[in-house]
Write an enzyme that holds these catalytic residues in place. Structure first.
Site, PDB file in Angstrom:
ATOM      1  N   THR A  25      -3.310   8.050  -4.722  1.00 24.39           N
ATOM      2  CA  THR A  25      -4.454   8.695  -4.080  1.00 24.39           C
ATOM      3  C   THR A  25      -3.982  10.118  -3.547  1.00 24.39           C
ATOM      4  O   THR A  25      -3.045  10.395  -3.510  1.00 24.39           O
ATOM      5  CB  THR A  25      -4.689   7.661  -2.832  1.00 24.39           C
ATOM      6  OG1 THR A  25      -3.444   7.933  -1.799  1.00 24.39           O
ATOM      7  CG2 THR A  25      -4.977   6.248  -3.104  1.00 24.39           C
ATOM      8  N   LYS A  55     -12.310  -0.311  -5.361  1.00 20.16           N
ATOM      9  CA  LYS A  55     -12.569  -0.760  -4.054  1.00 20.16           C
ATOM     10  C   LYS A  55     -14.253  -1.256  -3.755  1.00 20.16           C
ATOM     11  O   LYS A  55     -14.134  -1.909  -2.816  1.00 20.16           O
ATOM     12  CB  LYS A  55     -12.434   0.484  -3.158  1.00 20.16           C
ATOM     13  CG  LYS A  55     -10.953   0.737  -2.837  1.00 20.16           C
ATOM     14  CD  LYS A  55     -10.835   1.721  -1.600  1.00 20.16           C
ATOM     15  CE  LYS A  55      -9.191   1.926  -1.711  1.00 20.16           C
ATOM     16  NZ  LYS A  55      -8.375   0.806  -0.890  1.00 20.16           N
ATOM     17  N   CYS A 104       1.005  -1.148   0.065  1.00 21.33           N
ATOM     18  CA  CYS A 104      -0.011  -0.065   0.055  1.00 21.33           C
ATOM     19  C   CYS A 104       0.962   1.170  -0.132  1.00 21.33           C
ATOM     20  O   CYS A 104       1.545   1.483   1.096  1.00 21.33           O
ATOM     21  CB  CYS A 104      -0.926   0.011   1.235  1.00 21.33           C
ATOM     22  SG  CYS A 104      -1.755   1.515   1.311  1.00 21.33           S
TER      23      CYS A 104
END
Length: 240
Positions: free
Chosen positions: A129, A169, A85
């Protein structure tokens, strides 16, 4: 665990973790089960959203929970830790302070490879992001390697966030063209020499070969580093 074993802190998101694990298996040069890496995967899906805690300045919510994972992996005796991540790497220093086990620094390793492959002074586009971008983790590392980071404009960034949060997601299908169009814009309209795919959710989207050659996927870098640091060889390296 035996020497060379790997601990994975996943669940950010679960699909990215599953892709990461599968790529490690596919990329390890092994012809029998026993030549693969011993791995412990913590699919910790209830970890708070990384972009969310950064925006609200509630980093401790994330760090308190992940500290338990570090303790679990320490007690399990793994040799290295991989966290698939990118936004979680905004807390890399704090996480490394929690454990004596080396955490593979996906951001550092990715930009080291960019500098090697595309050269010092390269202009690097990024798909990430909002949390990763606002934290500046990639900007800081780019400075260390003398790379120029190009952050997408507001309109492109909204498209990227929509693909990540409203599609990937939510387990909805994403056409490769949706992300390839953005990559082409960064390369041709904004003069980037390459594009870093800096969100592991996006790694599940297969890209055309002629687009992929201008991309460095941070997840693939983490896959190869995980294999090498576990004392195994990489099969068909993406970056050879």
């Amino acid at each position: 665990m035996e020497h060379g074993s790997l601990g994975i802190i996943g669940g950010m998101g679960p699909k990215a973790t599953s892709v990461f694990f599968e790529r490690i298996i596919n990329k390890t040069n092994a012809d029998i089960d026993q030549n693969h890496i011993n791995i412990i995967i913590l699919n910790h899906t209830s970890l708070p959203d990384r972009t969310d805690v950064l925006r609200k300045k509630e980093e401790d919510l994330f760090l308190d929970k992940i500290s338990k994972d570090m303790a679990l992996l320490h007690n399990a005796g793994v040799s290295n830790i991989a966290i698939p991540c990118n936004t979680a790497h905004c807390f890399y220093n704090e996480m490394q302070e929690m454990t004596t086990i080396p955490i593979i620094n996906m951001v550092n390793e990715t930009l080291k490879l960019v500098a090697h492959k595309f050269g010092s002074g390269s202009r690097v586009g990024i798909l990430a992001t909002d949390g990763t971008l606002h934290n500046g983790i990639y900007s800081k590392e780019c400075e260390n390697f003398n790379l120029e980071l190009y952050k997408p404009n507001e309109e492109i960034q909204k498209r990227i966030m929509s693909i990540i949060y409203k599609k990937l997601k939510q387990n909805q299908h994403v056409k490769p063209a949706e992300i390839e169009e953005i990559i082409e814009q960064l390369l041709y309209d904004f003069g980037c020499d390459c594009v870093v795919i800096a969100c592991t959710e996006l790694s599940s989207i297969p890209l055309r070969k002629n687009i992929k050659r201008y991309c460095i996927d941070a997840m693939d870098v983490l896959v190869e580093q995980s294999i090498l640091r576990s004392g195994k060889r990489v099969k068909d390296s993406d970056f050879a």
